[in-house]
Design a protein around this motif. Structure first.
Motif, PDB file in Angstrom:
ATOM      1  N   ALA A 142       0.097  -8.866   7.215  1.00  0.00           N
ATOM      2  CA  ALA A 142       1.151  -9.755   6.710  1.00  0.00           C
ATOM      3  C   ALA A 142       2.531  -9.291   7.162  1.00  0.00           C
ATOM      4  CB  ALA A 142       1.077  -9.823   5.190  1.00  0.00           C
ATOM      5  N   GLY A 143       2.597  -8.117   7.787  1.00  0.00           N
ATOM      6  CA  GLY A 143       3.857  -7.643   8.374  1.00  0.00           C
ATOM      7  C   GLY A 143       4.780  -6.914   7.406  1.00  0.00           C
ATOM      8  N   PHE A 144       4.262  -6.494   6.241  1.00  0.00           N
ATOM      9  CA  PHE A 144       5.123  -5.760   5.297  1.00  0.00           C
ATOM     10  C   PHE A 144       5.111  -4.266   5.626  1.00  0.00           C
ATOM     11  CE2 PHE A 144       3.931  -9.533   2.788  1.00  0.00           C
ATOM     12  CZ  PHE A 144       5.194  -9.993   2.488  1.00  0.00           C
ATOM     13  N   THR A 145       6.293  -3.641   5.482  1.00  0.00           N
ATOM     14  CA  THR A 145       6.369  -2.213   5.794  1.00  0.00           C
ATOM     15  C   THR A 145       6.841  -1.411   4.583  1.00  0.00           C
ATOM     16  OG1 THR A 145       8.605  -2.598   6.589  1.00  0.00           O
ATOM     17  CG2 THR A 145       6.861  -2.564   8.259  1.00  0.00           C
ATOM     18  N   ASN A 146       6.953  -2.078   3.426  1.00  0.00           N
ATOM     19  CA  ASN A 146       7.489  -1.399   2.240  1.00  0.00           C
ATOM     20  C   ASN A 146       6.406  -0.905   1.282  1.00  0.00           C
ATOM     21  OD1 ASN A 146       6.919  -4.110   1.781  1.00  0.00           O
ATOM     22  ND2 ASN A 146       8.446  -4.352   0.173  1.00  0.00           N
ATOM     23  N   VAL A 147       5.144  -0.811   1.741  1.00  0.00           N
ATOM     24  CA  VAL A 147       4.062  -0.344   0.865  1.00  0.00           C
ATOM     25  C   VAL A 147       3.303   0.810   1.520  1.00  0.00           C
ATOM     26  CG1 VAL A 147       2.019  -1.012  -0.470  1.00  0.00           C
ATOM     27  CG2 VAL A 147       3.716  -2.750   0.109  1.00  0.00           C
ATOM     28  N   ASN A 148       3.094   1.886   0.746  1.00  0.00           N
ATOM     29  CA  ASN A 148       2.211   2.975   1.178  1.00  0.00           C
ATOM     30  C   ASN A 148       0.975   2.950   0.300  1.00  0.00           C
ATOM     31  OD1 ASN A 148       3.644   4.427   3.256  1.00  0.00           O
ATOM     32  ND2 ASN A 148       5.161   4.804   1.642  1.00  0.00           N
ATOM     33  N   PHE A 149      -0.165   3.148   0.903  1.00  0.00           N
ATOM     34  CA  PHE A 149      -1.416   3.132   0.136  1.00  0.00           C
ATOM     35  C   PHE A 149      -2.008   4.533   0.049  1.00  0.00           C
ATOM     36  CE2 PHE A 149      -1.037  -1.223   1.594  1.00  0.00           C
ATOM     37  CZ  PHE A 149      -1.390  -1.939   0.461  1.00  0.00           C
ATOM     38  N   GLN A 150      -2.712   4.767  -1.057  1.00  0.00           N
ATOM     39  CA  GLN A 150      -3.374   6.048  -1.252  1.00  0.00           C
ATOM     40  C   GLN A 150      -4.596   5.838  -2.130  1.00  0.00           C
ATOM     41  OE1 GLN A 150      -0.205   8.828  -2.016  1.00  0.00           O
ATOM     42  NE2 GLN A 150      -1.643  10.337  -2.820  1.00  0.00           N
ATOM     43  N   GLN A 151      -5.670   6.547  -1.822  1.00  0.00           N
ATOM     44  CA  GLN A 151      -6.836   6.490  -2.694  1.00  0.00           C
ATOM     45  C   GLN A 151      -6.609   7.502  -3.817  1.00  0.00           C
ATOM     46  OE1 GLN A 151      -9.887   8.884  -2.646  1.00  0.00           O
ATOM     47  NE2 GLN A 151     -10.677   7.647  -4.340  1.00  0.00           N
ATOM     48  N   ALA A 152      -6.662   7.078  -5.069  1.00  0.00           N
ATOM     49  CA  ALA A 152      -6.418   8.000  -6.187  1.00  0.00           C
ATOM     50  C   ALA A 152      -6.947   7.404  -7.483  1.00  0.00           C
ATOM     51  CB  ALA A 152      -4.916   8.277  -6.320  1.00  0.00           C
ATOM     52  N   ASP A 153      -7.159   8.304  -8.451  1.00  0.00           N
ATOM     53  CA  ASP A 153      -7.676   7.919  -9.765  1.00  0.00           C
ATOM     54  C   ASP A 153      -6.507   7.874 -10.759  1.00  0.00           C
ATOM     55  OD1 ASP A 153      -8.864   7.841 -12.277  1.00  0.00           O
ATOM     56  OD2 ASP A 153     -10.410   9.319 -11.798  1.00  0.00           O
ATOM     57  N   ILE A 154      -6.391   6.775 -11.472  1.00  0.00           N
ATOM     58  CA  ILE A 154      -5.297   6.621 -12.455  1.00  0.00           C
ATOM     59  C   ILE A 154      -5.235   7.802 -13.418  1.00  0.00           C
ATOM     60  CG2 ILE A 154      -4.668   5.311 -14.551  1.00  0.00           C
ATOM     61  CD1 ILE A 154      -5.379   2.758 -13.015  1.00  0.00           C
TER      62      ILE A 154
END
Ligand SMILES: C[S@@+](CC[C@H](N)C(=O)[O-])C[C@H]1O[C@@H](n2cnc3c(N)ncnc32)[C@H](O)[C@@H]1O
Length: 268
Positions: free
Chosen positions: A83-95
């Motif tokens: 979608a062309g967004f650059t303002n999100v970083n993703f990470q696998q993690a447990d709440i």
């Protein structure tokens, strides 16, 4: 933490979550946008169905989206990149064990996640530690007990109740929407504001008939057919009559109502 889901990670469920998100964008998200430079955590982002809207509505915020499922995080990352967004970083993690320092975020956003957790108070407590003083948490949840429709169908209520019971057995709570105020109070948030958001569907709103009544709600109930029958909660005929009853509400004279609850609260 070992958590089981009524909602699986399968392809059909992912499509249902996307349908749900795109149908409900205005109703659920129109009043959520975060200021430029703020740090926002989206907890339990799934395949990114809500992340897209968060990124679009808060283009200059720094968003971190996490999920316990590695495959969901991978799907969400791809979706946001495409979608062309650059303002999100993703990470696998447990709440319950997030790898962030206390006070790392100005705002936290949680949508359709608490309903799956066996310890929602503990989860909110973990999230609260990560919010700066004066920061906010936004929580959105449904509540299956808020479902009513025309024409009425006793079998439809029985089929819906199967989903509620299965989710409960898996440790979750399909009726958690009504509990947002008490849950957030218990964890010590202040200035808690809960707003019910009703989806009202009749045949003058064909996109809601398709996107919500059929592809979101009824698809979810249809998804628990086998497990409900296997668990002895209902017989096949009653379940199928129930699903037909839900589809019947999508005809010209039909009406379907469901209420989501959106809470915003502040950390003092
Ligand atoms: C119904 S999905 C909702 C996803 C997304 N928020 C949305 O609205 O489409 C619930 C998500 O919560 C995630 N989840 C459940 N328990 C979690 C935990 N302990 N930590 C992080 N994510 C969790 C699941 O992997 C799943 O992606």
């Amino acid at each position: 933490m070992n958590i089981q889901y009524v909602h699986g990670y399968d392809h059909r469920e992912n499509i249902r979550l996307q349908d749900q998100a795109s149908t409900l964008v205005e109703l659920l998200h129109s009043d959520t946008s975060y200021p430029a430079g703020s740090h926002v955590l989206e907890a339990g982002c799934g395949v990114g169905a809500q992340t897209i809207t968060l990124a679009r509505n808060s283009p200059r915020a720094h968003i971190t989206s996490i999920d316990i499922s590695e495959s969901s995080v991978a799907a969400a990352t791809k979706k946001i990149q495409e979608a062309g967004f650059t303002n999100v970083n993703f990470q696998q993690a447990d709440i319950y064990q997030l790898p962030f320092a206390p006070g790392s975020f100005d705002h936290i956003f949680v949508c359709f996640v608490l309903e799956h957790l066996s310890q929602p108070v503990a989860a909110l407590g973990c999230l609260k530690r990560l919010i700066k003083v004066g920061g906010t948490i936004t929580v959105i949840e449904g509540d299956h007990g808020s479902t009513y429709f025309y024409p009425d169908s006793e079998a439809a209520y029985k089929a819906i109740q199967c989903q509620v019971v299965l989710q409960k057995r898996a440790g979750g709570n399909a009726n958690i929407g009504r509990e947002l105020y008490p849950l957030l109070s218990k964890v010590g948030f202040c200035s808690i504001h809960v707003s019910p958001r009703m989806v009202y569907v009749d045949s003058s709103k064909p996109s809601l008939v398709e996107g919500f009544t059929k592809n979101t709600f009824t698809a979810m109930i249809e998804g628990v057919r086998e497990s409900s029958i296997e668990a002895g909660l209902i017989d096949a005929k009653t379940f199928d009559d129930g699903v037909n009853g839900l589809y019947r509400t999508t005809e010209t004279d039909g009406v379907f109502c469901y209420t989501f609850f959106k809470a915003v609260a502040t950390k003092k």
